[in-house]
Write an enzyme that holds these catalytic residues in place. Structure first.
Site, mmCIF file in Angstrom:
data_model
loop_
_atom_site.group_PDB
_atom_site.id
_atom_site.type_symbol
_atom_site.label_atom_id
_atom_site.label_comp_id
_atom_site.label_asym_id
_atom_site.label_seq_id
_atom_site.Cartn_x
_atom_site.Cartn_y
_atom_site.Cartn_z
ATOM 1 C CE LYS A 113 1.532 -2.044 5.660
ATOM 2 N NZ LYS A 113 1.542 -1.301 4.371
ATOM 3 C CB ILE A 163 7.242 -4.407 9.353
ATOM 4 C CG1 ILE A 163 8.367 -4.087 8.380
ATOM 5 C CG2 ILE A 163 7.610 -5.598 10.213
ATOM 6 C CD1 ILE A 163 9.682 -3.627 9.019
ATOM 7 C CG ASN A 164 2.943 0.663 8.069
ATOM 8 O OD1 ASN A 164 3.585 1.346 7.268
ATOM 9 N ND2 ASN A 164 1.642 0.803 8.240
ATOM 10 C CB THR A 165 7.457 2.889 7.358
ATOM 11 O OG1 THR A 165 6.402 3.652 7.949
ATOM 12 C CG2 THR A 165 7.195 2.721 5.873
ATOM 13 C CB SER A 177 -0.895 0.011 1.230
ATOM 14 O OG SER A 177 -1.629 1.197 1.286
ATOM 15 C CB CYS A 190 -3.758 5.982 11.399
ATOM 16 S SG CYS A 190 -3.880 5.376 9.712
ATOM 17 C CB ALA A 239 6.543 12.542 6.473
#
Length: 300
Positions: free
Chosen positions: A163, A189-191, A20, A128, A69
Site C-alpha cells: 500500500k 492511495i493512502n492518506t 483498511s 508507518c 491521526a
C-alpha cells in the site's frame, strides 16, 4: 455479465473492497452491509503487539473529507487471530489483512504468523514511520520500499499487496520499487498529510498536529496517481481515495485499477460498498460491457 476480477491469482466476485481502517474487521458493519456481496473485506491494520494509538482528539472533519491521526490503534495479532478472523471466515468474501509495523522485523513477524491462517491476501501499510530510520515512512524512500517488500516476501505465504503513500515526489518510482521487490499487487492511495487549526482555541484540531486527509477531496489526486502507477508497472493495482459512488469507482478502474476500496464513505454512508458494487453492474448493463476487465485501464 461478469464482474469477477483477479488480484495476484485470487478471484474476487466483484472489484469492490473495503479500505483498511474504515471498516474495523467487518463485525460492526455487518448489520448494515451483507459482507457476502463484497469482493473482499480489508481489515484494520494489525501489528505484532497491541498499539494504543495517538492521544485524542484524533479525528477532525474538513471540507470534502476528514483528517485522522488514530495512530493505527489495534489489539495486536493474537486478538485478531482469535476474535476477528473467525468472524470473517463465516462469509463468502475474500479476506485481506492489513499489516502495520515500526520496523521491518515487526511486519515480518505478523506476516509469518498469518502464513498458516485462512487469509487470502496481505496488504502492507508502508506509510508507518520507520523507527530505525529516524521516523521517515518506509513508503517515502524507493530503496526502503524495495527492501521491505523483498523481506516481507521471504515470510509471506499469501500474495502481497504493497500500500503506497501519496506523500512522495514520484508515485511511479515507488510503484516500480515495490514491483522490483516482488510485490504481487499495489494499493493506493493512502492518506495525504494535512492539518487543521481551531481558530477559536488557537490550537491544532488534532493532538498529533497533522493527520491523514481522506474523503472526496483527495479523489482527483488519487485517480491521477493510480493512472501513473498503472502505467509504470505490470502488477494489478487496487485504487482508493474518496470513492463514494459507482461513478467514482469506475473512474479508478478506467485509470487502470483492477479493483477499488471504499473508505471514508463508510463513515457517513454505511451501505456505500454494496451500492458501489450494484452501480458498477448497472453501468455495465447500460453500456453493454460484458466483462469488467474491458474497463480496466481503458483510458490511455
Amino acid at each position: 455479465m461478469n464482474t469477477k476480477v483477479r488480484i495476484a491469482g485470487v478471484e474476487l466476485k466483484n472489484p469492490v473492497m473495503t479500505a483498511s481502517g474504515t471498516f474495523g474487521s467487518g463485525a460492526e458493519y455487518s448489520e448494515f452491509v451483507d459482507l457476502n456481496r463484497l469482493g473482499a473485506v480489508v481489515t484494520k491494520g494489525v501489528s505484532n503487539v497491541p498499539w494504543a494509538g495517538n492521544p485524542t482528539p484524533r479525528i477532525a472533519e474538513t471540507y470534502g473529507g476528514m483528517l485522522n491521526a488514530i495512530g493505527l490503534q489495534n489489539p495486536g495479532i493474537d486478538v485478531f487471530i482469535k476474535r476477528d478472523l473467525p468472524f470473517l471466515k463465516q462469509y463468502d468474501t475474500k479476506v485481506v489483512v492489513n499489516v502495520c509495523g515500526k520496523t521491518t522485523e515487526d511486519y515480518c513477524e505478523v506476516v509469518e504468523r498469518l502464513s498458516e491462517e485462512e487469509v487470502d491476501l496481505l496488504e502492507i501499510n508502508i506509510s508507518c514511520p520507520n523507527v530505525k530510520e529516524g521516523g521517515i515512512a518506509f513508503g517515502q524512500d524507493a530503496r526502503a520500499v524495495e527492501a521491505i517488500t523483498k523481506e516481507i516476501k521471504r515470510y509471506a505465504k499469501q500474495p502481497v499487496i504493497m500500500k503506497l503513500s501519496p506523500n512522495v515526489t514520484s508515485i511511479s518510482d515507488m510503484a516500480k520499487a515495490a514491483q522490483a521487490g516482488g510485490a504481487d499487487a499495489l494499493s493506493l492511495i493512502n492518506t495525504l498529510t494535512g492539518m487543521k487549526i481551531d481558530i477559536e482555541k488557537r490550537t491544532f484540531a488534532l493532538a498529533n498536529k497533522t493527520g491523514g486527509l481522506s474523503g472526496p477531496a483527495v479523489k482527483p489526486i488519487a485517480v491521477r496517481m493510480v493512472y501513473e502507477a498503472a502505467n509504470a508497472v505490470t502488477i494489478p493495482i487496487i485504487g482508493m481515495g474518496g470513492i463514494v459512488t459507482a461513478e467514482d469507482a469506475i473512474e479508478f478502474i478506467m485509470a487502470g485499477a483492477a479493483a477499488v476500496s471504499v473508505g471514508t464513505a463508510n463513515f457517513f454512508h454505511p451501505t456505500a460498498t454494496v451500492e458501489v458494487a450494484d452501480g458498477i453492474e448497472q453501468y455495465m448493463r447500460r453500456h453493454g460491457v460484458e466483462e469488467v476487465g474491458e474497463l480496466i485501464g481503458c483510458v490511455k
